[in-house]
Scaffold this motif. Structure first.
Motif, mmCIF file in Angstrom:
data_model
loop_
_atom_site.group_PDB
_atom_site.id
_atom_site.type_symbol
_atom_site.label_atom_id
_atom_site.label_comp_id
_atom_site.label_asym_id
_atom_site.label_seq_id
_atom_site.Cartn_x
_atom_site.Cartn_y
_atom_site.Cartn_z
ATOM 1 N N SER A 50 -0.884 6.260 13.986
ATOM 2 C CA SER A 50 -1.986 5.925 14.884
ATOM 3 C C SER A 50 -2.851 4.811 14.292
ATOM 4 C CB SER A 50 -2.840 7.162 15.166
ATOM 5 O OG SER A 50 -3.576 7.528 14.025
ATOM 6 N N MET A 51 -2.380 4.208 13.175
ATOM 7 C CA MET A 51 -3.156 3.152 12.523
ATOM 8 C C MET A 51 -2.526 1.790 12.791
ATOM 9 S SD MET A 51 -4.085 4.885 8.909
ATOM 10 C CE MET A 51 -5.411 3.800 8.518
ATOM 11 N N ALA A 95 -11.489 10.468 7.107
ATOM 12 C CA ALA A 95 -10.349 9.547 7.188
ATOM 13 C C ALA A 95 -10.256 8.903 8.563
ATOM 14 C CB ALA A 95 -9.052 10.288 6.867
ATOM 15 N N SER A 96 -10.703 9.621 9.593
ATOM 16 C CA SER A 96 -10.615 9.031 10.934
ATOM 17 C C SER A 96 -11.800 8.111 11.215
ATOM 18 C CB SER A 96 -10.483 10.116 12.002
ATOM 19 O OG SER A 96 -11.352 11.173 11.742
ATOM 20 N N MET A 119 -6.536 4.494 0.620
ATOM 21 C CA MET A 119 -5.261 4.102 1.226
ATOM 22 C C MET A 119 -5.448 3.801 2.711
ATOM 23 S SD MET A 119 -1.722 6.277 1.383
ATOM 24 C CE MET A 119 -2.415 7.720 2.180
ATOM 25 N N PHE A 120 -6.181 4.674 3.422
ATOM 26 C CA PHE A 120 -6.373 4.447 4.856
ATOM 27 C C PHE A 120 -7.206 3.185 5.089
ATOM 28 C CE2 PHE A 120 -5.782 9.227 4.999
ATOM 29 C CZ PHE A 120 -4.456 9.132 5.375
ATOM 30 N N ALA A 126 -4.243 18.791 9.468
ATOM 31 C CA ALA A 126 -4.780 17.760 8.598
ATOM 32 C C ALA A 126 -3.780 16.611 8.457
ATOM 33 C CB ALA A 126 -5.089 18.341 7.232
ATOM 34 N N ALA A 127 -4.218 15.396 8.759
ATOM 35 C CA ALA A 127 -3.362 14.210 8.633
ATOM 36 C C ALA A 127 -3.743 13.494 7.352
ATOM 37 C CB ALA A 127 -3.517 13.309 9.852
ATOM 38 N N LEU A 128 -3.436 14.138 6.227
ATOM 39 C CA LEU A 128 -3.813 13.606 4.923
ATOM 40 C C LEU A 128 -2.612 13.689 4.002
ATOM 41 C CD1 LEU A 128 -7.097 15.654 4.641
ATOM 42 C CD2 LEU A 128 -6.980 13.188 4.994
ATOM 43 N N THR A 182 0.838 -1.210 0.000
ATOM 44 C CA THR A 182 0.000 0.000 0.000
ATOM 45 C C THR A 182 0.868 1.254 0.000
ATOM 46 O OG1 THR A 182 -1.686 -1.188 1.253
ATOM 47 C CG2 THR A 182 -1.852 1.204 1.227
ATOM 48 N N LEU A 198 -8.468 9.324 14.744
ATOM 49 C CA LEU A 198 -7.831 10.541 15.245
ATOM 50 C C LEU A 198 -8.007 11.680 14.259
ATOM 51 C CD1 LEU A 198 -5.816 12.132 17.063
ATOM 52 C CD2 LEU A 198 -3.986 11.109 15.723
ATOM 53 N N LEU A 199 -8.507 12.772 14.767
ATOM 54 C CA LEU A 199 -8.549 14.005 13.991
ATOM 55 C C LEU A 199 -7.680 14.996 14.751
ATOM 56 C CD1 LEU A 199 -9.919 15.583 11.609
ATOM 57 C CD2 LEU A 199 -11.566 16.358 13.277
ATOM 58 N N ASP A 230 -10.545 14.948 6.478
ATOM 59 C CA ASP A 230 -9.749 14.475 7.607
ATOM 60 C C ASP A 230 -10.633 13.699 8.587
ATOM 61 O OD1 ASP A 230 -7.278 14.289 8.716
ATOM 62 O OD2 ASP A 230 -7.324 16.230 9.716
ATOM 63 N N LYS A 266 4.931 16.204 7.496
ATOM 64 C CA LYS A 266 3.531 16.276 7.097
ATOM 65 C C LYS A 266 2.674 15.604 8.152
ATOM 66 C CE LYS A 266 4.379 16.262 2.155
ATOM 67 N NZ LYS A 266 4.674 15.310 1.084
ATOM 68 N N GLY A 267 1.440 16.104 8.273
ATOM 69 C CA GLY A 267 0.537 15.560 9.281
ATOM 70 C C GLY A 267 0.187 14.102 9.039
ATOM 71 N N VAL A 268 0.299 13.659 7.777
ATOM 72 C CA VAL A 268 -0.179 12.318 7.448
ATOM 73 C C VAL A 268 0.601 11.249 8.216
ATOM 74 C CG1 VAL A 268 1.293 11.909 5.422
ATOM 75 C CG2 VAL A 268 -0.971 10.873 5.540
ATOM 76 N N ILE A 269 1.850 11.555 8.589
ATOM 77 C CA ILE A 269 2.642 10.583 9.350
ATOM 78 C C ILE A 269 1.945 10.263 10.680
ATOM 79 C CG2 ILE A 269 4.765 10.419 10.716
ATOM 80 C CD1 ILE A 269 5.261 9.567 7.934
ATOM 81 N N ASP A 270 1.337 11.268 11.288
ATOM 82 C CA ASP A 270 0.610 11.022 12.538
ATOM 83 C C ASP A 270 -0.524 10.034 12.325
ATOM 84 O OD1 ASP A 270 2.126 12.510 14.180
ATOM 85 O OD2 ASP A 270 0.736 14.187 14.384
ATOM 86 N N ARG A 271 -1.205 10.170 11.178
ATOM 87 C CA ARG A 271 -2.294 9.221 10.943
ATOM 88 C C ARG A 271 -1.733 7.810 10.760
ATOM 89 N NH1 ARG A 271 -7.215 9.929 10.653
ATOM 90 N NH2 ARG A 271 -7.272 12.044 9.881
ATOM 91 N N PHE A 272 -0.659 7.705 9.951
ATOM 92 C CA PHE A 272 -0.048 6.382 9.761
ATOM 93 C C PHE A 272 0.316 5.773 11.110
ATOM 94 C CE2 PHE A 272 1.588 7.886 5.394
ATOM 95 C CZ PHE A 272 0.456 7.413 4.779
#
Lengths: 265, 318
Positions: free
Chosen positions: A105-106, B149-150, B101-102, B87-89, A23, B82-83, B146, A97-103
């Protein structure tokens, strides 16, 4: 909203980890599709360097035989070395980038982000090698070894690139900020040129020649020249060209993976 | 609480010489919306980052959906959304690409990830913009994506870290509506905010956080009651008479606040009717004309002020 979504086959953690890596690789490829110009520029830059050194500067100090046969393998190795800054820049940008935080937390495999990065970078380096080899052919370079030697040379180059890749990741994780990438970019040039890419160490003052010979990039260039059967190749360097990158990997791969796992903790 | 979605006991986190969390306790029941209210630097974001496994606490016990955030981070991650504040995108990719992707990273099958992405785009009014790169989205659209996505896998617990900061009033209303609809589905929501109104509007219970600790918690009404019950607001026609009015009105001088811009004086009252009648009579006798006199419950602003006893920081936060 209460629907449960079927997850992919209840595999082992390993199967999930592989899926996550795939992915993340697709993520990088999707970036390429959206920025074709950037990808093209990345491929053209080493080709320009090759043409510049081949025609403008030319000569080749201390080289016996056709300079182009000496230059092309050197450029191939130099391109692999310069890949370090590309990797470092990409990782640094990603981390900010903020997206790393989402990764993070997944429920995904920890290193998948890095694996995606390395898969994409290796693919781009493969394309870069193909472009350089194509242009090299066009300006008169010919490999004189057999197909096995040719593949061996490409393998050594990619192995060297792989080592540079993980050094780049580790440096990005240590430096953190995009501003630090500039400092590394400035350093990569002298280190890259402090090699036998363009001239033989014999043509240099003693101490410089020694430093150049010890540069891991010189080992790769010498081994590749040998495999291509051109000037500047020495048979004894195959082992060095394999062991140097493996040694660097043994140090930087675990460092980078560990540092990524402990990010901002 | 046997049925707690979030349990925090004595959580501590230090950055250099700043104690971001200083023995914070928190208990959030399943299926409730819990507001964490506090000024900048109170430790709200640190708390959310610890709860969402991004940050390791220095000490204390932290459990989310029944799992320890340090020892069982993987299990926690399966159950949370998590929000964050930013923006975590993936900004380079399109909205649909992001959601797919998520979904894949949550290990949905490819087809389900696609279906889910479409559903969420539809639900958040982004169906037309699914292909556009997120960096070309407006602030409100980005926030909605965002949030989508959460929610890719209907998390048990959702963390919203200042979800409406930087949004215009319309964007804010949209986010509020989305949060309310989530709670109907049984999701536990922990929401941090600097906006007292937001906590008042959305949260079942509120924890007021300052200097890394919870200094009060309860329902909005309970918190308001703690500040001393009802208040009377008097708006004068002539702001110059505020001083005179304060002197002659039958209220204890401490607790009276005066806002000259709005020609308003406000005072706590114990007996509503006596206070109202007394105020009307006193103003009439002195010939001071009032535009408006009203009894009301205290606002959360006043609660906050009362609890922190820190006037200027509240104004900054509000």
């Amino acid at each position: 909203m209460s629907t449960t979504y079927e997850t992919s086959s209840p595999g082992t953690y390993g199967a999930y980890a592989l899926a996550d890596c795939w992915t993340m690789t697709r993520r990088e490829l999707a970036h390429w599709a959206r920025q074709p110009v950037q990808v093209a520029v990345g491929l053209i830059f080493p080709v320009m360097l090759l043409l510049m050194f081949g025609y403008l500067i030319g000569g080749g100090r201390g080289v016996e035989g056709a300079y182009v046969d000496f230059l092309v393998p050197g450029m191939l190795a130099l391109t692999m070395a310069f890949g370090l800054e590309g990797t470092m820049l990409a990782v640094t940008q990603d981390l900010n980038k903020g997206v790393i935080d989402r990764f993070r937390s997944m429920p995904m495999a920890n290193g998948a982000v890095l694996v995606g990065r390395s898969a994409a970078d290796m693919l781009q380096s493969g394309l870069g090698l193909a472009a350089l080899i194509g242009v090299g052919y066009a300006i008169g370079w010919r490999p004189h070894g057999g197909p096995g030697a040719f593949l061996g040379a490409v393998g050594l180059l990619l192995l060297f690139r792989f080592a540079m890749l993980w050094i780049g990741i580790e440096l990005a994780l240590v430096a953190g900020k995009p501003e630090m990438v500039q400092a590394v970019q400035i350093l990569v040039w002298p280190v890259g040129f402090l090699s036998n890419a363009f001239a033989t160490p014999d043509s240099m003052p003693g101490w410089l020649g020694t430093a150049v010979e010890w540069n891991p990039m010189s080992q790769t260039a010498t081994a590749v020249r040998d495999l291509f059967g051109g000037p500047g190749g020495e048979p004894g360097h195959l082992w060095a060209a394999a062991i140097w990158p493996l040694g660097l990997l043994a140090v930087f791969f675990p460092l980078a993976v560990r540092r990524f796992g402990r990010l901002s903790v | 609480m046997a049925d707690a979605a979030i349990t925090v006991e004595g959580a501590r986190k230090r950055y250099g010489d700043k104690q971001a969390l200083d023995g914070l306790d928190l208990l959030v029941g399943r299926g409730t919306v819990h507001g964490v209210l506090g000024p900048n630097g109170a430790g709200k974001t640190t708390l959310v980052r610890i709860l969402s496994t991004l940050l390791r606490p220095d000490g204390g016990r932290v459990e989310v959906a029944g799992h320890d955030v340090v020892r069982e981070a993987g299990r926690v991650r399966l159950r949370i959304g998590l929000l964050g504040q930013h923006a975590a995108l993936d900004e380079e990719l399109g909205g649909r690409q992001n959601l797919e992707m998520f979904g894949r990273l949550h290990h949905l099958r490819a087809r389900h990830a696609r279906v889910r992405a479409d559903q969420l785009l539809e639900r958040f009014g982004l169906a037309d913009t699914g292909r556009k790169a997120v960096k070309r989205y407006s602030g409100g659209m980005r926030r909605r994506l965002d949030l989508a996505a959460s929610l890719v896998t209907d998390p048990e617990v959702l963390f919203l870290d200042e979800p409406t900061t930087g949004l215009d009033p319309r964007g804010r209303t949209e986010v509020w509506a989305s949060v309310r609809s989530l709670v109907g589905g049984g999701t536990t929501v922990l929401l941090t905010t600097q906006y007292l109104e937001e906590a008042d509007q959305l949260a079942d219970r509120i924890s007021v956080v300052d200097h890394g600790r919870v200094i009060a918690d309860g329902t909005a009404d309970e918190l308001k009651a703690r500040t001393g019950g009802d208040r009377i607001d008097v708006v004068l026609r002539d702001g110059g008479q505020l001083g005179a009015a304060v002197a002659l009105l039958p209220f204890p001088a401490e607790g009276v606040s005066v806002d000259t811009d709005r020609r308003l004086l406000s005072a706590p009252v114990t007996d509503r009717m006596t206070a109202l009648a007394g105020a009307v009579r006193a103003l009439e006798e002195a010939g001071i004309e009032a535009e408006d006199i009203a009894l009301r419950r205290p606002t959360l602003d006043e609660v906050f002020l009362h609890l922190t006893g820190d006037d200027h920081r509240v104004k900054e936060a509000a």
